[in-house]
Design an enzyme around this catalytic site. Structure first.
Site, PDB file in Angstrom:
ATOM      1  CD  GLU A 138       5.087 -11.255   1.409  1.00 20.73           C
ATOM      2  OE1 GLU A 138       6.047 -10.499   1.550  1.00 20.73           O
ATOM      3  OE2 GLU A 138       4.392 -11.288   0.370  1.00 20.73           O
TER       4      GLU A 138
ATOM      5  CE1 TYR B 138       5.256  -8.835   4.162  1.00 15.45           C
ATOM      6  CE2 TYR B 138       6.615  -9.354   6.068  1.00 15.45           C
ATOM      7  CZ  TYR B 138       6.368  -9.433   4.717  1.00 15.45           C
ATOM      8  OH  TYR B 138       7.241 -10.135   3.916  1.00 15.45           O
TER       9      TYR B 138
END
Ligand code: ADP
Ligand code: MG
Length: 399
Positions: free
Chosen positions: A197, A109
């Site tokens: 992101e 992530y």
């Protein structure tokens, strides 16, 4: 403003972030054609909507033939994809992105956000990729690596190496990871983003680091500096009520209740919504007319609030500093004469030219419910809405 995955990937790729080969399609046939252009024997068809969680909702499918791609696309195009981020109404699928399938070894992530308390860009990373960051912070908070960027010097390579080390990335890939992090940071600062992101950022079987997903959000107030980013806006993904307001230079937030709120200033909007709740109601929206609102602007605001069929009462709450109560009152009167308003309208005015404003409302002969304080206004709005409801119910029952 949000953009699509494929658009974010293109931006990030221009800053040196590696992505798998992929192409956009507007029809099932075009998707199959795109796959042939990309080559290989496995592809991923990805619905382009402004929301995450597409995979779990059936919006990301691995395909291994022309026919499978076409069939997957037939099921996606024109449908609304409902993910945990879209709300129950979902978001329409009008474009799909076809991408070469990648042999995933590890999922990471990676997020860049604006940390308001330190007033810095913050990097958030975790070796637990694939999961949403909310899940990671609830279940594996210890896996989260954070770093803040000192704006005077920008993101330093040593910080990137530290992150790579903490994520346990193979030393042979450190330089590539540094390049990826720097590319994201450059894209973030160059275009006044508020969020970048990549989830997941993957390490492949053949030792590459690729962004398999990408999300970018931009600061609306800085969009005028980046016309080519503004052009990426996709109205089909926005709440129609909010985009109509944005087109008219008003800020509007759509909610689920039934009392429409016309206010000036975000702080007053919050207080108004809290007070409505305290009085037992639920706001349908808040619409901020801003400072220095002309009667025309107020009338526009009114039309916009009335176009929402959930609205069963309207509360106008103005504390006029830069604004003038007489102008607001004129706007309300103008709007009520033009727009067929069949719901109770409650107006609370305070501040500059309040007496003149009250006189305009009183003289108009319109059925406007006036209130002196915010609490009184909220109670009257909730009361009027409930009365209206019971009256209508009785009428319906009699019929
Ligand atoms: P979302 O976050 O909206 O669910 P993603 O783009 O992250 O959508 O895709 C969901 C999952 O599908 C990813 O976590 C990844 O495991 C897989 N995936 C996505 N793109 C590819 C690809 N090109 N090759 C292989 N797997 C992929
Ligand atoms: Mg994702």
């Amino acid at each position: 403003m949000d953009i699509h995955e494929y658009q974010a990937k293109e931006i990030l790729a221009n800053f040196g972030v590696d992505i798998p080969p992929g192409a956009l399609a507007y029809s099932p046939e075009q998707a199959a054609y795109r796959a042939r252009e990309i080559g290989g024997d496995r592809w991923v068809v990805k619905a382009q909507v402004h929301a995450g969680g597409r995979g779990k909702a059936g919006g990301v499918k691995v395909c291994s033939s022309d026919a499978e791609i076409q069939e997957t696309c037939e099921n996606l195009f024109g449908r609304k994809l409902v993910t945990h981020q879209t709300g129950p109404e979902g978001k329409g699928i009008y474009r799909v992105y076809v991408e070469g399938a990648v042999p995933i070894e590890r999922e990471i992530y990676l997020g860049f956000v604006l940390d308001r308390s330190s007033q810095r860009v913050m990097i958030v990373a975790s070796a637990e990729g694939g999961m949403e960051i909310e899940e990671i912070s609830a279940e594996k908070p210890e896996s989260i690596v954070r770093a803040t960027v000192e704006p005077a010097v920008g993101l330093q390579d040593f910080q990137c190496r530290q992150i790579a080390f903490k994520l346990g990335i193979d030393p042979a890939l450190t330089a590539r990871m540094v390049r990826t992090l720097q590319g994201c940071y450059q894209a973030f600062s160059e275009y006044d983003a508020t969020m970048v992101e990549i989830n997941p950022l993957v390490i492949t079987g053949d030792n590459r680091i690729l962004a398999l997903d990408a999300k970018m959000t931009f600061d609306d107030n800085a969009l005028f500096r980046h016309p080519h980013i503004s052009e990426l806006r996709d109205k089909s993904q926005e709440d129609p009520r909010e985009s109509r307001a944005a087109d008219r230079g008003l800020s509007y937030v759509g909610l689920d209740g039934n009392i429409g709120c016309i206010v000036n200033g975000a702080g007053l909007a919050m207080a108004t919504m809290d007070t409505i709740k305290l009085a037992g109601g639920e706001p349908a929206n808040f619409l901020d007319i801003g400072g220095g609102a002309t009667p025309e602007r107020v009338a526009k605001a009114f039309r916009l609030v009335m176009s929402d069929s959930n609205v069963q009462a309207v509360l106008v709450n103005i504390f006029a500093g830069i604004n003038r109560c007489d102008w607001v009152a004129e706007g309300v009167v103008q709007a009520l004469k033009e727009v067929q308003v069949e719901v109770p309208v409650i107006v609370r005015l305070a501040g500059t030219n309040v007496e003149e404003g009250q006189k305009i409302l009183a003289k108009s002969g319109l059925p406007i419910i006036r209130a002196r304080t915010l609490m009184e206004a909220a109670e009257r709005a909730v009361g009027a809405w409930k009365n209206d409801l019971t009256e209508n119910t009785i009428v319906r029952a009699v019929q």
